[in-house]
Design an enzyme around this catalytic site. Structure first.
Site, PDB file in Angstrom:
ATOM      1  N   SER A  56       0.854  -1.195   0.000  1.00 30.02           N
ATOM      2  CA  SER A  56       0.000   0.000   0.000  1.00 30.02           C
ATOM      3  C   SER A  56       0.886   1.239   0.000  1.00 30.02           C
ATOM      4  O   SER A  56       2.110   1.144   0.173  1.00 30.02           O
ATOM      5  CB  SER A  56      -0.884   0.002   1.247  1.00 30.02           C
ATOM      6  OG  SER A  56      -0.056   0.129   2.394  1.00 30.02           O
ATOM      7  N   ASP A  94      -1.496  -1.707  -3.848  1.00 31.63           N
ATOM      8  CA  ASP A  94      -2.836  -1.731  -3.243  1.00 31.63           C
ATOM      9  C   ASP A  94      -3.299  -0.277  -3.044  1.00 31.63           C
ATOM     10  O   ASP A  94      -2.560   0.543  -2.489  1.00 31.63           O
ATOM     11  CB  ASP A  94      -2.698  -2.440  -1.881  1.00 31.63           C
ATOM     12  CG  ASP A  94      -4.026  -2.766  -1.242  1.00 31.63           C
ATOM     13  OD1 ASP A  94      -5.029  -2.885  -1.962  1.00 31.63           O
ATOM     14  OD2 ASP A  94      -4.042  -2.928   0.009  1.00 31.63           O
ATOM     15  N   HIS A  95      -4.502   0.034  -3.495  1.00 27.88           N
ATOM     16  CA  HIS A  95      -5.081   1.380  -3.297  1.00 27.88           C
ATOM     17  C   HIS A  95      -4.212   2.533  -3.795  1.00 27.88           C
ATOM     18  O   HIS A  95      -3.970   3.502  -3.063  1.00 27.88           O
ATOM     19  CB  HIS A  95      -5.415   1.624  -1.813  1.00 27.88           C
ATOM     20  CG  HIS A  95      -6.534   0.776  -1.328  1.00 27.88           C
ATOM     21  ND1 HIS A  95      -7.835   0.963  -1.726  1.00 27.88           N
ATOM     22  CD2 HIS A  95      -6.544  -0.287  -0.487  1.00 27.88           C
ATOM     23  CE1 HIS A  95      -8.605   0.056  -1.155  1.00 27.88           C
ATOM     24  NE2 HIS A  95      -7.847  -0.731  -0.405  1.00 27.88           N
ATOM     25  N   HIS A 232     -11.946  -6.642  -1.314  1.00 32.96           N
ATOM     26  CA  HIS A 232     -11.048  -6.043  -0.312  1.00 32.96           C
ATOM     27  C   HIS A 232     -11.618  -6.343   1.074  1.00 32.96           C
ATOM     28  O   HIS A 232     -12.704  -6.911   1.200  1.00 32.96           O
ATOM     29  CB  HIS A 232     -10.990  -4.526  -0.528  1.00 32.96           C
ATOM     30  CG  HIS A 232     -10.078  -4.128  -1.641  1.00 32.96           C
ATOM     31  ND1 HIS A 232      -8.941  -3.404  -1.437  1.00 32.96           N
ATOM     32  CD2 HIS A 232     -10.130  -4.392  -2.970  1.00 32.96           C
ATOM     33  CE1 HIS A 232      -8.327  -3.224  -2.593  1.00 32.96           C
ATOM     34  NE2 HIS A 232      -9.035  -3.806  -3.543  1.00 32.96           N
ATOM     35  N   GLY A 233     -10.894  -5.940   2.099  1.00 30.55           N
ATOM     36  CA  GLY A 233     -11.433  -5.988   3.461  1.00 30.55           C
ATOM     37  C   GLY A 233     -11.912  -7.362   3.887  1.00 30.55           C
ATOM     38  O   GLY A 233     -12.957  -7.500   4.518  1.00 30.55           O
ATOM     39  N   ASP A 277      -5.061  -8.375   5.073  1.00 28.64           N
ATOM     40  CA  ASP A 277      -3.973  -7.623   5.697  1.00 28.64           C
ATOM     41  C   ASP A 277      -4.088  -7.707   7.224  1.00 28.64           C
ATOM     42  O   ASP A 277      -3.167  -8.140   7.922  1.00 28.64           O
ATOM     43  CB  ASP A 277      -4.036  -6.154   5.223  1.00 28.64           C
ATOM     44  CG  ASP A 277      -2.855  -5.344   5.727  1.00 28.64           C
ATOM     45  OD1 ASP A 277      -1.953  -5.903   6.365  1.00 28.64           O
ATOM     46  OD2 ASP A 277      -2.827  -4.119   5.477  1.00 28.64           O
TER      47      ASP A 277
HETATM   48  P1  13P Z   1      -8.411  -6.330   5.828  1.00 28.91           P
HETATM   49  O1  13P Z   1      -8.229  -5.103   6.679  1.00 28.91           O
HETATM   50  O2  13P Z   1      -9.752  -6.938   6.037  1.00 28.91           O
HETATM   51  O3  13P Z   1      -7.312  -7.295   5.984  1.00 28.91           O
HETATM   52  O4  13P Z   1      -8.395  -5.844   4.295  1.00 28.91           O
HETATM   53  C1  13P Z   1      -7.187  -5.585   3.633  1.00 28.91           C
HETATM   54  C2  13P Z   1      -7.389  -4.990   2.296  1.00 28.91           C
HETATM   55  O5  13P Z   1      -8.447  -4.997   1.722  1.00 28.91           O
HETATM   56  C3  13P Z   1      -6.218  -4.399   1.645  1.00 28.91           C
HETATM   57  O6  13P Z   1      -6.586  -3.691   0.498  1.00 28.91           O
END
Ligand code: 13P
Length: 332
Positions: A56, A94-95, A232-233, A277
């Site tokens: 990131s 990432d992002h 993501h997430g 992450d």
């Molecule tokens: P988490 O915080 O759920 O691990 O998500 C990480 C993520 O989407 C990185 O882009």
């Protein structure tokens, strides 16, 4: 200018094609430190899985962009040293939040970038993603773009509220931007506190979060058959790690993630990249806290980073084998 192919990296195109067809997802693990990188490579080699190592903007600020790039090159050499003749390792931004950041990564050897214009008005998101795609494709670098907004905080990306992806926009967006994969919002969010306890239901003493919007995912799949979708997430915030952290002096309250059964279900669909992450952060912190509490005299970082690396490796292997299903999926 360095091309990723000269570093032994691969882009996401072929692995996504196979993942969508095969009903599994490729793990996308964030890394900031050498121990995370080693654990990711060991896990990928042991399970014979392709892997996306992602960086990131916050990781670049923390660890230095050049060092991370060399670590990814080192990851390829390390995988070979561990016995994997043809590792499939992607170095992904990432992002990315600007064309300039994406260009910088492409120019220094990344094989894949994300341009995240999801917070912008629709037309601006399209224009920005298209500009990145036009630059990236000259070097065969693949591009992930995002439609819909995830709630939560991750490094320098944050949003108070989520907005689900609108299926009626995806054909226009994918066609006009030319992106290679699309990150969507269906109820996942960044960080270790994805839901408030009020948003959850209490089942047998455990807080169960609201289910992901699989109806939206299926609508998107119908509109873009076979198109690679990204979640993501997707940390599940394992309670044993949270409990270990709290048992040894931490204070993580109401940490709630995405249940693994739902990620398992998503992996079988067009979702072919799942971002994790926070679970790595939790695994690392839990092992370090436990080690230092049990060995208060230790002060050599190797003494506590070794169990931290082992714990992360165990978590990565679990995700690959039991959640995403990418084990044994290296190209023939
Ligand atoms: P988490 O915080 O759920 O691990 O998500 C990480 C993520 O989407 C990185 O882009």
């Amino acid at each position: 200018m360095v091309n990723y192919k000269d570093l032994g990296l691969v882009n996401t195109r072929e692995m996504f094609k196979r993942a969508v067809a095969g009903g599994y997802a490729i793990p996308a693990f964030n890394f900031n430190t050498m121990e995370q990188m080693q654990a990711i490579v060991m896990a990928a080699v042991e399970t014979k899985s392709p892997v996306i190592m992602q960086v990131s903007k916050g990781a670049r600020n923390y660890a230095n962009a050049t060092i991370l790039r060399y670590m990814a090159e080192g990851a390829v050499a390390y995988a070979k040293e561990l016995g994997c003749a043809h590792p499939e390792i992607v170095l992904h931004l990432d992002h990315g939040d600007s064309f300039e950041l994406c260009k910088d990564c492409i120019d220094m050897g990344f094989s894949s970038v994300m341009i995240d214009g999801s917070h912008l008005p629709y037309e601006e998101n399209v224009a920005l993603a298209k500009k990145v795609v036009e630059y990236a494709h000259q070097f065969d670098v693949t591009v992930e773009a995002e439609l819909g907004v995830l709630a939560g905080v991750e490094d320098e990306v944050s949003a108070a509220e989520s907005h689900y992806t609108k299926p009626e926009e995806v054909i226009d967006f994918a066609t006009r931007t030319g992106c290679d994969s699309l990150a969507i919002s269906i109820g996942t969010s960044h960080g270790a506190h994805k839901f408030t306890p009020e948003q959850c239901t209490l089942v047998n003493g455990v807080l169960v979060p609201p289910p992901l919007a699989f109806d939206i995912l299926h609508e998107i799949e119908k509109k873009l058959p076979g198109f690679p979708i990204v979640l993501h997430g997707s940390s599940s915030v394992p309670m044993d790690e949270v409990n270990t952290i709290n048992q040894y002096g931490g204070k993580l309250e109401a940490a709630i993630g995405i249940p693994e059964e739902q990620l398992r279900e998503a992996s079988k669909s067009a979702v072919c990249k799942i971002n994790i992450d926070s679970d790595s952060r939790l695994a690392m912190t839990a092992a370090i806290r436990k080690h230092l509490a049990e060995h208060p005299g230790d002060f050599d970082p190797r003494q506590y980073l070794k169990p931290a690396r082992e714990n992360m490796k165990k978590m990565y292997i679990h995700k690959i084998v039991n959640v995403l299903g990418s084990d044994g999926k290296l190209a023939e």
